[in-house]
Scaffold this motif. Structure first.
Motif, PDB file in Angstrom:
ATOM      1  N   ARG A  96       0.817  -1.226   0.000  1.00 59.28           N
ATOM      2  CA  ARG A  96       0.000   0.000   0.000  1.00 59.28           C
ATOM      3  C   ARG A  96       0.844   1.267   0.000  1.00 59.28           C
ATOM      4  N   SER A  97       2.030   1.206   0.589  1.00 64.24           N
ATOM      5  CA  SER A  97       2.867   2.419   0.606  1.00 64.24           C
ATOM      6  C   SER A  97       4.078   2.281  -0.314  1.00 64.24           C
ATOM      7  N   LEU A  98       4.088   1.218  -1.155  1.00 59.38           N
ATOM      8  CA  LEU A  98       5.243   0.970  -2.033  1.00 59.38           C
ATOM      9  C   LEU A  98       6.537   1.213  -1.240  1.00 59.38           C
ATOM     10  N   PHE A  99       6.699   0.463  -0.165  1.00 61.89           N
ATOM     11  CA  PHE A  99       7.715   0.732   0.860  1.00 61.89           C
ATOM     12  C   PHE A  99       7.448   2.136   1.401  1.00 61.89           C
ATOM     13  N   TRP A 100       8.260   3.140   1.065  1.00 65.40           N
ATOM     14  CA  TRP A 100       7.958   4.518   1.503  1.00 65.40           C
ATOM     15  C   TRP A 100       7.890   5.456   0.315  1.00 65.40           C
ATOM     16  N   GLU A 101       7.866   4.883  -0.879  1.00 69.23           N
ATOM     17  CA  GLU A 101       7.864   5.707  -2.092  1.00 69.23           C
ATOM     18  C   GLU A 101       6.567   6.505  -2.242  1.00 69.23           C
ATOM     19  N   ILE A 102       5.467   6.011  -1.682  1.00 76.59           N
ATOM     20  CA  ILE A 102       4.178   6.673  -1.882  1.00 76.59           C
ATOM     21  C   ILE A 102       4.163   8.054  -1.243  1.00 76.59           C
ATOM     22  N   GLN A 103       5.000   8.267  -0.195  1.00 80.01           N
ATOM     23  CA  GLN A 103       4.961   9.582   0.470  1.00 80.01           C
ATOM     24  C   GLN A 103       5.409  10.718  -0.448  1.00 80.01           C
ATOM     25  N   ASP A 104       6.221  10.386  -1.482  1.00 79.25           N
ATOM     26  CA  ASP A 104       6.622  11.414  -2.453  1.00 79.25           C
ATOM     27  C   ASP A 104       5.566  11.594  -3.541  1.00 79.25           C
ATOM     28  N   ILE A 105       4.664  10.604  -3.670  1.00 80.45           N
ATOM     29  CA  ILE A 105       3.672  10.665  -4.750  1.00 80.45           C
ATOM     30  C   ILE A 105       2.349  11.219  -4.220  1.00 80.45           C
ATOM     31  N   ILE A 106       1.915  10.708  -3.058  1.00 80.58           N
ATOM     32  CA  ILE A 106       0.672  11.188  -2.427  1.00 80.58           C
ATOM     33  C   ILE A 106       1.010  11.550  -0.981  1.00 80.58           C
ATOM     34  N   PRO A 107       1.555  12.754  -0.754  1.00 85.19           N
ATOM     35  CA  PRO A 107       2.086  13.106   0.579  1.00 85.19           C
ATOM     36  C   PRO A 107       1.023  13.071   1.677  1.00 85.19           C
ATOM     37  N   PHE A 108      -0.269  13.294   1.305  1.00 85.59           N
ATOM     38  CA  PHE A 108      -1.331  13.316   2.325  1.00 85.59           C
ATOM     39  C   PHE A 108      -1.960  11.928   2.502  1.00 85.59           C
ATOM     40  N   GLY A 109      -1.388  10.926   1.851  1.00 83.88           N
ATOM     41  CA  GLY A 109      -2.011   9.593   1.820  1.00 83.88           C
ATOM     42  C   GLY A 109      -2.133   8.915   3.167  1.00 83.88           C
ATOM     43  N   ASN A 110      -1.338   9.334   4.156  1.00 83.71           N
ATOM     44  CA  ASN A 110      -1.422   8.680   5.467  1.00 83.71           C
ATOM     45  C   ASN A 110      -2.313   9.459   6.435  1.00 83.71           C
ATOM     46  N   ASN A 111      -2.906  10.557   5.948  1.00 84.59           N
ATOM     47  CA  ASN A 111      -3.844  11.309   6.788  1.00 84.59           C
ATOM     48  C   ASN A 111      -5.026  10.398   7.138  1.00 84.59           C
ATOM     49  N   SER A 112      -5.437  10.403   8.438  1.00 86.97           N
ATOM     50  CA  SER A 112      -6.418   9.395   8.868  1.00 86.97           C
ATOM     51  C   SER A 112      -7.770   9.566   8.170  1.00 86.97           C
ATOM     52  N   ILE A 113      -8.186  10.806   7.895  1.00 87.64           N
ATOM     53  CA  ILE A 113      -9.487  11.012   7.220  1.00 87.64           C
ATOM     54  C   ILE A 113      -9.403  10.526   5.774  1.00 87.64           C
ATOM     55  N   PHE A 114      -8.266  10.864   5.141  1.00 84.47           N
ATOM     56  CA  PHE A 114      -8.071  10.391   3.759  1.00 84.47           C
ATOM     57  C   PHE A 114      -8.113   8.861   3.704  1.00 84.47           C
ATOM     58  N   ARG A 115      -7.418   8.255   4.670  1.00 82.73           N
ATOM     59  CA  ARG A 115      -7.388   6.779   4.698  1.00 82.73           C
ATOM     60  C   ARG A 115      -8.778   6.192   4.858  1.00 82.73           C
ATOM     61  N   LEU A 116      -9.538   6.774   5.778  1.00 81.69           N
ATOM     62  CA  LEU A 116     -10.868   6.259   6.083  1.00 81.69           C
ATOM     63  C   LEU A 116     -11.797   6.378   4.864  1.00 81.69           C
ATOM     64  N   LEU A 117     -11.731   7.539   4.196  1.00 79.21           N
ATOM     65  CA  LEU A 117     -12.662   7.768   3.081  1.00 79.21           C
ATOM     66  C   LEU A 117     -12.160   7.183   1.760  1.00 79.21           C
TER      67      LEU A 117
END
Ligand SMILES: Cc1cc2nc3c(=O)[nH]c(=O)nc-3n(C[C@H](O)[C@H](O)[C@H](O)COP(=O)(O)OP(=O)(O)OC[C@H]3O[C@@H](n4cnc5c(N)ncnc54)[C@H](O)[C@@H]3O)c2cc1C
Ligand SMILES: NC(=O)C1=CN([C@@H]2O[C@H](COP(=O)(O)OP(=O)(O)OC[C@H]3O[C@@H](n4cnc5c(N)ncnc54)[C@H](OP(=O)(O)O)[C@@H]3O)[C@@H](O)[C@H]2O)C=CC1
Ligand SMILES: CC(C)=CCC[C@@H](C)[C@H]1CC[C@H]2C3=C(CC[C@]12C)[C@@]1(C)CC[C@H](O)C[C@@H]1CC3
Length: 427
Positions: A243-264
Motif C-alpha cells: 500500500r505504501s510501495l515501501f515509503w515511495e508513496i509519500q513522495d507521490i501522495i504526501p497526504f495519503g497517510n492522513n487518517s481522514i483520507f485513509r478512512l474515506l
C-alpha cells in the motif's frame, strides 16, 4: 526477440527501450495451472502475480516459501530477474524455491529443466532476463500456510548493535526477519513466525484500507522502550509494503497517510504501478532521474555496517530496508565467492530523495556499484545500473551463461543481459 509485455505494465523501474527495436513475442500466460498438495508443488504460468498466487493458495492452507511483497510482481519477472523477501534467510532468493522451468528456446524447441534435467540451463535461467529462452511455466515448492504471523517489533539503538542483532536473528529460528533503519542510529528489527493461534487483543490486519502505512506504523515502536508483539493475518503480512510501495508513496501522495483520507479513500490506494508508469510525464521522469534513488544492493552480511555508512555518505536516504538472504553455492550468474558453502547476504534497499548536497546520479551510483563489486556483492537489476559491460561482467559470473548462449545459438535470437538492463537500454 523479447516479450511483448509493454514497459509501462512492468514493476521494473524504467521502460525498456529495446521493445521498439526487437521482435515482440506475445506471452499472455496468466494462469495457475496445477496445485499438487501431495507432491507440494504449484505449477504456474509466467504472468501469474504474487497477489494472485497468495489469494489462491492461502485459503487452501498453502503458500510458497518466498513471496516478494508487491502484489503485481510476476513469477516470470522474479525468475528471470530475482526476488527477495523476509523468508529468504531460510529459503534463499525466489529462484531457489523453484523446482523446474519450462522454456521455449530460440530454435522453437520446448525444454523442461530442473537440477537433475538440463541442469546447466536450470542454473543459468535466473538473472538471465529472458536472454536464453522464453519462460512458459514454473514449478514452485509449496509450504503449509498458517493463519497469522506473530511479529515481534524490537527498537534498536546504534548501528553496531543493530548489525549484531540482525545477524543473530537471521541465523536463529525465525521464519521472517526484516529491519527498517530510520536513521544511522535507530532501527526497528522485526522477527516472526507463522501461527494458527492469535491473541485477539494484539490482532492487527495491517492490509485494511484505513490502516496507517506499514513503515510509519513500525516507526511508532521506536519510541517504546519495550518490544511489541502483534498478530498479522498472513496475506496482510506478505503484502505489508504494497500500500505504501515501501515509503515511495509519500513522495507521490504526501497526504495519503492522513487518517481522514485513509478512512474515506484509502481503498483507492496504492495507485497501480502500471498506471503511474503509463501516466508519467517527461518532467516526472527527469525528476526521478536526477533527484531520486531506487537501488537494492546485495552484500555479504559482514559488510552490512560498512554498506550502510557508505550509503549514508553517498546519498543519505532513510529509511533503509534490510532483508537477509541465504545465497547457496549453485552455478550460475550469482553465487558466493567461495563455492563451498551457502553464505548469508543482506539486501540493503534505498528508495527516496537524496539528502546530500550536489547529488550526481551517475557518479553516486557508480561509487556504490564499485563498492558492491569489491565486496563480492550484487546489484538488483530492476533499477538503474551505470556499470560498463566489463564492470557488469566482473560483478556477475558469465562463465556458464556464455557457454549456454554459444551452444544454444542465442546470439542470433536474444541480446545479452547487459543490453537489456544497462542505462542505455532503459528510458
Ligand atoms: C495482471 C494480471 C492479474 C491477474 N490477477 C488475477 C487475480 O487476482 N485473481 C484471479 O483469479 N485471476 C487473476 N488473473 C487471471 C485472469 O483472471 C484469468 O487469466 C482469466 O482467465 C482472464 O480472463 P479473460 O476474460 O481475460 O480471458 P482470456 O485471457 O481471453 O482467456 C483465458 C483462457 O480461456 C481461453 N478462452 C477464452 N475464450 C474461450 C472460448 N470461447 N472457448 C474456449 N476457450 C476460451 C483462452 O484461450 C485462454 O486460454 C490475472 C491476470 C493478469 C494478466
Ligand atoms: N522484493 C523483490 O524482490 C522485488 C523485486 N523487484 C524486481 O522487479 C522485477 C520483476 O518485475 P515484473 O514486472 O514481474 O517483471 P518484468 O516484466 O519487469 O520482467 C523482468 C525481466 O524478465 C523477463 N521476463 C519476464 N517474463 C518472461 C518470460 N516469460 N520469458 C522470458 N523472459 C521473461 C523480461 O523480459 P522482456 O524484457 O523481454 O519482457 C524482463 O527482462 C524483477 O527484476 C525483480 O527483481 C521489484 C520490486 C521488489
Ligand atoms: C524490495 C525490493 C527488492 C525492491 C522494492 C523496490 C520498490 C520500492 C520499487 C520497485 C518499482 C518502483 C517504482 C516506483 C517506486 C519504487 C518502486 C515501487 C514508481 C512508482 C515511482 C514513481 C514513478 O513515476 C513510477 C515508478 C514505477 C516503479
Amino acid at each position: 526477440m523479447c516479450t511483448a509485455r509493454p514497459g509501462w505494465q512492468t514493476v521494473s523501474f524504467r521502460r525498456p527501450a529495446y521493445k521498439s527495436t526487437m521482435y515482440n513475442l506475445e506471452v499472455n500466460l496468466v494462469d495457475i495451472l496445477n496445485i499438487d498438495v501431495k507432491k507440494q508443488i504449484v505449477k504456474v504460468e509466467p504472468l501469474v502475480t504474487m497477489g494472485q498466487l497468495t489469494a489462491t493458495l492461502i485459503p487452501l492452507g498453502w503458500s510458497i516459501p518466498v513471496v516478494p511483497e508487491i502484489d503485481d510482481l510476476t513469477v516470470g519477472g522474479l525468475v528471470m530477474g530475482t526476488g527477495v523477501e523476509t523468508t529468504s534467510h531460510k529459503y534463499g532468493l525466489f529462484q531457489h524455491t523453484c523446482l523446474a522451468y519450462e522454456l521455449v528456446l530460440c530454435d522453437g524447441s520446448v525444454v523442461r529443466c530442473s537440477k537433475d534435467e538440463n541442469s546447466e540451463l536450470f542454473y543459468s535461467v535466473p538473472w538471465s532476463y529472458g536472454t536464453l529462452g522464453i519462460l512458459t511455466s514454473v514449478e514452485i515448492r509449496l509450504v503449509p500456510a498458517k493463519k497469522y504471523v506473530k511479529l515481534k517489533y524490537e527498537p534498536v539503538k546504534g548501528l553496531d548493535n543493530l548489525v549484531k542483532k540482525f545477524e543473530d536473528a537471521s541465523k536463529g529460528n525465525n521464519e521472517f526477519v526484516e529491519a527498517i533503519l530510520y536513521n544511522e542510529d535507530e532501527a526497528v528489527l522485526m522477527t516472526g513466525c507463522q501461527t494458527d493461534d492469535c491473541d485477539r487483543s494484539k490482532l492487527n490486519p495491517v492490509g485494511l484500507w484505513y490502516k496507517p502505512w506499514f513503515f510509519l506504523h513500525v516507526k511508532t515502536f521506536l519510541n517504546g522502550k519495550l518490544s511489541g508483539v502483534e498478530y498479522i493475518p498472513l496475506r496482510d503480512y506478505y503484502h505489508r509494503h504494497t500500500r505504501s510501495l515501501f515509503w515511495e508513496i509519500q513522495d507521490i501522495i504526501p497526504f495519503g497517510n492522513n487518517s481522514i483520507f485513509r478512512l474515506l479513500l484509502g481503498w483507492l490506494m496504492p495507485p497501480k504501478i502500471s498506471l503511474l508508469k503509463l501516466t508519467q510525464t517527461e518532467a516526472i521522469k527527469k525528476l526521478y532521474e536526477n533527484n531520486h534513488v531506487i537501488q537494492d544492493m546485495l552484500v555479504p552480511i559482514e559488510k552490512l555496517e560498512d554498506s550502510v555508512k557508505l550509503f549514508k555518505e553517498t546519498v543519505n536516504i532513510f529509511p533503509i530496508w534490510l532483508c537477509p538472504f541465504l545465497l547457496p553455492p549453485n552455478p550460475g550468474m550469482v553465487h558466493p565467492k567461495q563455492m563451498q558453502n551457502a553464505e548469508l547476504y543482506v539486501d540493503v534497499g534505498v528508495y527516496g530523495v537524496p539528502a546530500v548536497k550536489n547529488f550526481k546520479p551517475k557518479e553516486s551510483t557508480r561509487k556504490l556499484e564499485e563498492y558492491v563489486r569489491k565486496v563480492h556483492g550484487f546489484q538488483m537489476l530492476y533499477a538503474d545500473t551505470y556499470m560498463s559491460r566489463e564492470e557488469f561482467r566482473a560483478m556477475f559470473d558469465h562463465t556458464l551463461y556464455d557457454k549456454l548462449r554459444f551452444n544454444m545459438k542465442c546470439h542470433q535470437a536474444f541480446p545479452e543481459v547487459y543490453d537489456k538492463v544497462s542505462k542505455q537500454a532503459r528510458i
